[in-house]
Design a protein around this motif. Structure first.
Motif, PDB file in Angstrom:
ATOM      1  N   LEU A  64       0.742  -1.106  -0.007  1.00  0.00           N
ATOM      2  CA  LEU A  64       0.077  -0.001  -0.012  1.00  0.00           C
ATOM      3  C   LEU A  64       0.834   1.241   0.075  1.00  0.00           C
ATOM      4  O   LEU A  64       1.580   1.644   0.926  1.00  0.00           O
ATOM      5  CB  LEU A  64      -1.049  -0.011   1.043  1.00  0.00           C
ATOM      6  N   GLU A  67       0.544   7.341  -2.046  1.00  0.00           N
ATOM      7  CA  GLU A  67      -0.369   7.576  -2.927  1.00  0.00           C
ATOM      8  C   GLU A  67      -1.600   7.143  -3.015  1.00  0.00           C
ATOM      9  O   GLU A  67      -2.709   7.681  -3.020  1.00  0.00           O
ATOM     10  CB  GLU A  67       0.528   7.834  -4.297  1.00  0.00           C
ATOM     11  N   HIS A  68      -1.495   5.637  -3.041  1.00  0.00           N
ATOM     12  CA  HIS A  68      -2.746   4.899  -3.149  1.00  0.00           C
ATOM     13  C   HIS A  68      -3.857   5.237  -1.824  1.00  0.00           C
ATOM     14  O   HIS A  68      -4.996   5.364  -1.862  1.00  0.00           O
ATOM     15  CB  HIS A  68      -2.406   3.340  -3.078  1.00  0.00           C
ATOM     16  N   ARG A  71      -5.389   8.438  -1.971  1.00  0.00           N
ATOM     17  CA  ARG A  71      -6.428   8.537  -3.039  1.00  0.00           C
ATOM     18  C   ARG A  71      -7.892   7.728  -2.750  1.00  0.00           C
ATOM     19  O   ARG A  71      -8.791   8.317  -2.928  1.00  0.00           O
ATOM     20  CB  ARG A  71      -6.003   8.420  -4.320  1.00  0.00           C
ATOM     21  N   ASN A  72      -7.676   6.801  -1.753  1.00  0.00           N
ATOM     22  CA  ASN A  72      -8.541   5.731  -1.864  1.00  0.00           C
ATOM     23  C   ASN A  72      -8.921   5.377  -0.255  1.00  0.00           C
ATOM     24  O   ASN A  72      -9.971   5.102  -0.041  1.00  0.00           O
ATOM     25  CB  ASN A  72      -8.076   4.334  -2.165  1.00  0.00           C
TER      26      ASN A  72
END
Length: 241
Positions: A64, A67-68, A71-72
């Protein structure tokens, strides 16, 4: 009467920014609930934007990226409330919750609740305690003379439990649940008459003894590391003077 390891179980796991329960953060969590062996489990997943940098070393473990998660992932405050509520629901119906190396995941959750919700796990479970089953503690007590490490991957290999997508919270929780059922079956003569509540109490005693043994070994080998005997939740750090 159905033995606990053949009955309903849940399992909880987290992925984090590191291994310090006092300073690191949860980036994902999962709760797996299975009504009986072989039935399809119900899985709840949470993805968290921790609001702090995610070290590359942590990303290498669970995949993980910062950035991920930005965003999520969701903000920690509502997630920690939902996770604590989900565990409280398991306690309310008396369903044991499997937590591999419980003092890590549960203490980390407790610190996140204090950080973001001004609450705590102890407060959550004052009236209805959470019944925890820790396959690491169980295996180490019941098969104490077996050599080798006792990580989740090691236990899965030893008890012939499939571990897919290691270091995914849901996959790890599912594997820990199956390992716990396997431990129960292998040591049925020693476990089948014990209730989850009795086992919870015994595991606190077993873990403390295991911690004392490890601490003594560290002292003999000159390792400067402190082993906390508390289980399943580590106490608060003393306030600074």
């Amino acid at each position: 009467m159905t033995c606990w390891y053949e009955g309903p179980l849940a399992a909880f796991d987290t992925e984090t920014t590191g291994v310090d329960v006092e300073t690191d953060r949860i980036v994902s969590a999962a709760l797996v609930v299975q009504d009986a062996p072989g039935t399809r489990p119900r899985v709840t997943r949470w993805l968290v934007n921790p609001g702090v940098p995610v070290p590359a070393a942590a990303t290498e473990v669970h995949g993980l990226t910062e950035e991920h998660l930005q965003r999520n992932g969701r903000w920690p405050a509502p997630v920690m409330y939902e996770v604590a509520q989900a565990l409280a629901e398991q306690a309310a119906v008396g369903r044991p919750v499997v937590v591999m190396n419980a003092p890590f995941d549960l203490t980390l959750l407790d610190r996140e609740l204090r950080r973001h919700r001004a609450s705590s796990l102890a407060r959550r479970f004052e009236r209805t305690p959470l019944l925890v089953l820790d396959p690491r503690v169980l295996d180490k007590h019941l098969d104490r003379y077996r050599k080798g490490r006792r990580t989740l991957a090691d236990l899965c290999a030893h008890y012939e439990v499939e571990l897919e997508e290691a270091h995914d919270a849901a996959a790890d929780a599912t594997a820990a649940l199956e390992v716990t059922r396997a431990v129960g079956r292998r040591f049925a003569s020693r476990l089948e008459r014990l209730s989850p509540g009795e086992l919870h109490t015994l595991q606190a005693v077993w873990h403390a003894a295991q911690a004392r043994g490890l601490q003594a070994w560290f002292q003999r080998t000159g390792t400067e590391e402190t082993v906390d005997p508390a289980w399943p939740l580590r106490p608060d750090l003393p306030a600074a003077a």
